[in-house]
Write an enzyme that holds these catalytic residues in place. Structure first.
Site, mmCIF file in Angstrom:
data_model
loop_
_atom_site.group_PDB
_atom_site.id
_atom_site.type_symbol
_atom_site.label_atom_id
_atom_site.label_comp_id
_atom_site.label_asym_id
_atom_site.label_seq_id
_atom_site.Cartn_x
_atom_site.Cartn_y
_atom_site.Cartn_z
ATOM 1 N NE ARG A 1 -12.530 -12.546 -18.221
ATOM 2 C CZ ARG A 1 -13.787 -12.846 -18.551
ATOM 3 N NH1 ARG A 1 -14.777 -12.486 -17.735
ATOM 4 N NH2 ARG A 1 -14.056 -13.488 -19.649
ATOM 5 C CB ALA B 1 2.700 10.288 11.521
ATOM 6 N NE ARG C 1 3.842 0.587 21.854
ATOM 7 C CZ ARG C 1 3.771 1.385 20.789
ATOM 8 N NH1 ARG C 1 4.768 1.378 19.911
ATOM 9 N NH2 ARG C 1 2.734 2.170 20.608
ATOM 10 C CB CYS D 1 -4.924 12.196 6.134
ATOM 11 S SG CYS D 1 -3.293 11.614 5.632
ATOM 12 C CB VAL E 1 15.809 21.083 15.930
ATOM 13 C CG1 VAL E 1 17.264 20.755 15.570
ATOM 14 C CG2 VAL E 1 15.398 20.305 17.181
ATOM 15 C CG ASN F 1 1.318 6.476 11.643
ATOM 16 O OD1 ASN F 1 1.441 6.700 12.840
ATOM 17 N ND2 ASN F 1 0.576 7.231 10.853
ATOM 18 C CG ASP G 1 4.976 13.590 4.833
ATOM 19 O OD1 ASP G 1 4.786 12.369 4.691
ATOM 20 O OD2 ASP G 1 4.055 14.402 5.048
#
Length: 470
Positions: free
Chosen positions: A461, A24, A35, A58, A95, A324, A302
């Site tokens: 309340r 992610a 982009r 998830c 890595v 993300n 994470d």
């Protein structure tokens, strides 16, 4: 081994962004940077030790339980799609070291063992978290699974297929989000499920009085709950397969064991490189998600700690929503733009069968740890107008700070329509609202959706009145 000139610079001398971890946070960062800068301006190399990229961790319990029928439904973007956008994605490549002085990473091909160095101008660390695996006899036995990646999920499903003819006993160790979700998944698969939990009630992310509601619901589903129990050993058959889970008070048969004890930040690489870690073992970053003290290194997902906007303290909260967002922030900054991540309020929602469980903000023990004085209220209400068909019970607990009335936290347990109500409280927490201010919120009302006073506002309340009287 040195970094060669061809490895040190791209063929045209372009800048190189190296990403460690292709789920992610990592691939959101890589995609956002792409982009903003095309292949003619920026080389992007991403390393992933597993087989998959950009997937929903998830969703794994729902895939294991059969609600999601195909693994690939959890994959948002395939390796081929990333490569088609000009990202040099290297799967099954781990890595093993970061050299800050030479600005390079050392990697090893998991299958062939081949090793190489790759230089970077900018580095993103998105190594995620690893399931906690207790150090005890039998913890590495066949049939014992942590569930963090798609590879983990596939291995668990393979075990379930193999054990189907042998036995139907499953033990879940731990009763947090993963634990209760995996208990449901195994019930759906036809297993007899026991959950062994060292806490007094399941869902330690809730206060115990709210966790008790989850406990009752799980037992109503046929799940055996064993609380206040510490696992001391996993027994195995002669062939090495797990056969039982042992606690000081009993032994529970197990053809499969799922570890739902929690996760820790996967920061071994970062620690070895001398990067700064927090009290929970996660990387420390600034508002731009840069690793503190390192201008050209970012970290997200994470493996980092985040600022809790309610307590003002750093916390480790491993959630895909955060990962993300981190990736978007990192990719924007690494691509030459500007963005920041201010922090979180700790919102999470889950379910066990038809019971919805939600929380945001602080629990009682979190508030005490932060040195806050507070009042609590708990109310019973319904998801719809009481006379409308399908109205179901809901319990809402609210914490508010003494004197100021500032909202500190909300927990909700109920059936359909309960879970996402926590978003009202999440917005109020982010805005720094008081319980009194919440009572004036103009929420939508119609009998099929809510009582005249939404349950969250009923709690507000009562909390406002209690704060006024202290």
């Amino acid at each position: 081994m040195s970094i060669s000139e061809s490895a040190r610079h791209g063929a045209s001398g372009r800048e190189r962004l190296v990403v460690i971890g292709a789920d992610a946070a990592g691939m959101s960062a890589a995609s956002q940077a792409r982009r903003l800068k095309g292949p003619e301006e920026l080389d992007i190399v991403a390393f992933e030790r597993g087989h998959f990229t950009s997937y929903s961790a998830c969703g794994i319990p729902y895939w294991v339980g059969g609600d999601v029928t195909e693994r690939d439904e959890l994959i948002a973007r395939t390796p081929e799609e990333h490569r088609a956008r000009g990202i040099d994605l290297r799967l099954r490549t781990e890595v093993t070291a970061i050299d800050l002085g030479r600005q390079g990473v050392h990697a090893r091909d998991v299958d062939s063992g081949a090793e190489s160095w790759t230089s970077y101008d900018k580095l993103v660390i998105a190594t995620g978290a690893r399931p906690i695996r207790p150090e005890m006899p039998g913890a590495d036995a066949e049939g014992v699974h942590g569930v963090q990646t798609l590879d983990d999920g596939q291995e668990l499903l393979d075990t379930l297929t193999r054990t189907r003819a042998r036995g139907r006993h499953a033990v879940v160790v731990g009763a947090g989000y993963i634990g209760v979700e995996m208990a449901e998944a195994l019930i759906n698969r036809g297993y007899l499920v026991t959950v062994v939990n060292r806490g007094s009630e399941p869902m330690s992310t809730l206060d115990p009085d709210m966790g008790r509601l989850v406990h009752r619901a799980m037992e109503g589903l046929g799940i055996t709950m064993v609380n206040d129990a510490e696992v001391t050993e996993l027994l195995t058959h002669e062939d090495g397969r797990v056969r039982a889970v042992v606690t000081p008070d009993g032994e529970y048969p197990a053809d499969v064991v799922v570890l739902g004890i929690g996760v820790r930040p996967e920061t071994g690489l970062a620690k070895a490189a001398g990067l700064p870690l927090g009290a929970h073992g996660g990387l420390l970053t600034d508002l731009a998600m840069r690793v503190r003290g390192h201008e050209n290194i970012w970290a997200g997902g994470d493996c980092v700690e985040v600022l809790d906007l309610v307590s003002g303290q750093e916390r480790h909260i491993p959630l895909g929503t955060h990962a993300n967002k981190h990736g978007q922030i990192i990719g924007t900054n690494a691509g030459g733009g500007y963005a920041t991540f201010p922090g979180v309020v700790g919102t999470a929602v889950s379910k066990v069968c038809d019971l919805e469980i939600a929380r945001t903000g602080l629990r009682e023990k979190d508030a005490r740890r932060a040195g806050l004085k507070f009042e609590t209220v708990t109310i019973e209400s319904t998801s719809r107008a009481g006379y409308y068909p399908g109205a179901s019970p809901m319990t809402v607990k609210m914490l508010a700070e003494r004197r100021t009335g500032r909202l500190l936290g909300v927990q909700i347990v109920g059936r359909e329509g309960a879970g996402k109500r926590v978003d009202i409280a999440a917005v109020a927490l982010t805005a720094g609202m008081t319980a009194e201010q919440m009572t004036t919120l103009d929420l939508g009302y119609a009998p099929p959706f809510s009582p005249v006073w939404d349950p969250v506002l009923v709690a507000a309340r009562k909390a406002a009145a209690k704060v006024r009287n202290t």
